[in-house]
Design a protein around this motif. Structure first.
Motif, PDB file in Angstrom:
ATOM      1  N   GLU A  12      59.522  22.899  44.084  1.00  0.00           N
ATOM      2  CA  GLU A  12      58.757  22.683  44.997  1.00  0.00           C
ATOM      3  C   GLU A  12      58.676  23.789  46.095  1.00  0.00           C
ATOM      4  N   ARG A  13      59.759  24.485  46.178  1.00  0.00           N
ATOM      5  CA  ARG A  13      59.971  25.599  47.351  1.00  0.00           C
ATOM      6  C   ARG A  13      59.416  26.826  46.916  1.00  0.00           C
ATOM      7  N   LEU A  14      59.014  26.789  45.492  1.00  0.00           N
ATOM      8  CA  LEU A  14      58.782  28.386  44.996  1.00  0.00           C
ATOM      9  C   LEU A  14      57.114  28.393  45.056  1.00  0.00           C
ATOM     10  N   VAL A  15      56.595  29.828  45.300  1.00  0.00           N
ATOM     11  CA  VAL A  15      55.321  30.012  45.212  1.00  0.00           C
ATOM     12  C   VAL A  15      55.526  31.595  44.361  1.00  0.00           C
ATOM     13  N   ILE A  16      54.497  31.487  43.427  1.00  0.00           N
ATOM     14  CA  ILE A  16      54.534  32.866  42.487  1.00  0.00           C
ATOM     15  C   ILE A  16      53.140  33.609  42.985  1.00  0.00           C
ATOM     16  N   ASP A  17      53.394  34.901  43.589  1.00  0.00           N
ATOM     17  CA  ASP A  17      52.484  35.745  43.758  1.00  0.00           C
ATOM     18  C   ASP A  17      52.029  36.654  42.565  1.00  0.00           C
ATOM     19  N   VAL A  18      50.628  36.080  41.922  1.00  0.00           N
ATOM     20  CA  VAL A  18      50.455  36.822  40.907  1.00  0.00           C
ATOM     21  C   VAL A  18      49.330  37.894  41.233  1.00  0.00           C
ATOM     22  N   SER A  19      49.451  38.636  42.248  1.00  0.00           N
ATOM     23  CA  SER A  19      48.305  39.253  42.771  1.00  0.00           C
ATOM     24  C   SER A  19      47.969  40.347  41.685  1.00  0.00           C
ATOM     25  N   CYS A  20      47.051  40.818  41.652  1.00  0.00           N
ATOM     26  CA  CYS A  20      46.501  41.825  40.568  1.00  0.00           C
ATOM     27  C   CYS A  20      45.505  42.859  40.801  1.00  0.00           C
ATOM     28  N   ARG A  21      45.458  43.593  39.799  1.00  0.00           N
ATOM     29  CA  ARG A  21      44.224  44.597  39.755  1.00  0.00           C
ATOM     30  C   ARG A  21      43.243  44.361  38.592  1.00  0.00           C
ATOM     31  N   ARG A  22      41.764  44.627  38.835  1.00  0.00           N
ATOM     32  CA  ARG A  22      41.201  44.502  37.458  1.00  0.00           C
ATOM     33  C   ARG A  22      41.161  45.468  36.648  1.00  0.00           C
ATOM     34  N   ARG A  23      41.145  45.319  35.302  1.00  0.00           N
ATOM     35  CA  ARG A  23      41.461  46.393  34.379  1.00  0.00           C
ATOM     36  C   ARG A  23      40.247  45.968  33.313  1.00  0.00           C
ATOM     37  N   ASP A  24      39.228  46.672  33.201  1.00  0.00           N
ATOM     38  CA  ASP A  24      37.943  46.151  32.262  1.00  0.00           C
ATOM     39  C   ASP A  24      37.944  44.630  32.688  1.00  0.00           C
ATOM     40  N   ASP A  25      37.761  43.653  31.578  1.00  0.00           N
ATOM     41  CA  ASP A  25      37.527  42.344  32.061  1.00  0.00           C
ATOM     42  C   ASP A  25      38.538  41.301  32.333  1.00  0.00           C
ATOM     43  N   GLN A  26      39.850  42.057  32.446  1.00  0.00           N
ATOM     44  CA  GLN A  26      40.863  41.338  32.711  1.00  0.00           C
ATOM     45  C   GLN A  26      41.472  41.745  34.207  1.00  0.00           C
ATOM     46  N   TRP A  27      42.463  40.800  34.472  1.00  0.00           N
ATOM     47  CA  TRP A  27      43.118  40.924  35.892  1.00  0.00           C
ATOM     48  C   TRP A  27      44.660  41.242  35.549  1.00  0.00           C
ATOM     49  N   VAL A  28      45.261  42.403  35.748  1.00  0.00           N
ATOM     50  CA  VAL A  28      46.754  42.611  35.214  1.00  0.00           C
ATOM     51  C   VAL A  28      47.549  42.529  36.507  1.00  0.00           C
ATOM     52  N   VAL A  29      48.723  41.749  36.405  1.00  0.00           N
ATOM     53  CA  VAL A  29      49.528  41.483  37.644  1.00  0.00           C
ATOM     54  C   VAL A  29      50.069  42.554  38.265  1.00  0.00           C
TER      55      VAL A  29
END
Length: 260
Positions: free
Chosen positions: A134-151
């Motif tokens: 409950e105290r954890l947030v995961i930051d899956v910030s990403c960059r777009r590569r073609d048709d996907q988003w890579v962390v």
């Protein structure tokens, strides 16, 4: 029938060299510090921003330490509103609890989960156990590569081996209570949100999500609400008048968010 949830405005305090700043996300680099593009450096202290958010009861905002030299500034913000702000930047299983003890409502983690840019389930389990799901947030910030988003990790400089997808978010959500997702390619540019990513997050995520990157108009909150069916919240940065922007007035945004 349960009432439909609506997207909300989530505030931020980005810290760089101990100051509140707004930075073009894609220009942060350890190797090329001269390439850094800064949109705004505040004369106000982190605690003043925290007090402003507390005044308006803007729950779920985040403080992000962008590199070293920000611990004192981060603690100043947390002290101004104990239990009201999340903290991210350099969080590991060994220091996470100390930030909770310092007043953070939750800790936000990215880079620690990806040693050598490769995802480690053992590390995820370790930090989730250290502070609790409950105290954890995961930051899956990403960059777009073609048709996907890579962390992307390490101040969004390094791509990891994880793609943002329904499968990866479902797996991660077993260990955390929330996601924070910066679209690093549009972060700080005020040229519009990544609409495709927001729409996907509205479908994929099973837990609360805050999206950051590119918001430039007060109507973007409606746009995110529509694209995600109210499942994704929105952070505004460089476009806000409190960060030197001319596109969105903070007071008007708060009123709109409270009405939704």
């Amino acid at each position: 029938m349960a009432e439909r949830r609506h997207s909300a405005f989530k505030p931020c305090i980005d810290l760089h060299d101990g100051q509140v700043k707004q930075i073009v996300g894609g220009t942060l680099s350890d190797n090329s510090p001269n390439d850094l593009r800064t949109n705004f450096v505040s004369s106000k202290t982190p605690s003043e921003f925290a007090q402003l958010y507390k005044k308006h009861d803007l729950q779920g905002g985040h403080v992000i330490k962008l590199g070293p030299g920000n611990d004192a500034a981060a603690k100043e913000a947390l002290n101004a509103w104990p239990g009201g702000l999340q903290i991210g930047g350099g969080i590991t299983d060994t220091n996470a609890q100390s930030w909770i003890d310092a007043g953070a409502s939750k800790v936000i983690v990215t880079s620690y989960l990806f040693p050598n840019a490769k995802f480690s389930l053992d590390r995820l389990r370790a930090i989730s156990s250290a502070v609790g799901q409950e105290r954890l947030v995961i930051d899956v910030s990403c960059r777009r590569r073609d048709d996907q988003w890579v962390v992307a990790m390490n101040k969004w400089q390094d791509l990891t081996d994880m793609v943002v997808s329904e499968e990866s978010l479902t797996m991660l959500s077993e260990y955390c209570s929330e996601f924070l997702i910066h679209a690093a390619d549009v972060e700080g540019l005020c040229q519009g949100i990544d609409e495709a990513l927001v729409a996907k997050l509205g479908v994929w995520a099973r837990i609360p999500v805050t999206y950051a990157g590119g918001a430039k108009d007060i109507s973007d909150l409606d746009l995110v609400d529509r694209l995600s069916n109210g499942r994704v919240d929105l952070t505004y940065g460089s476009s806000l008048d409190i960060f030197g922007g001319r596109l969105v007035k903070f007071e008007e945004l708060v009123k709109k968010s409270k009405r939704m």
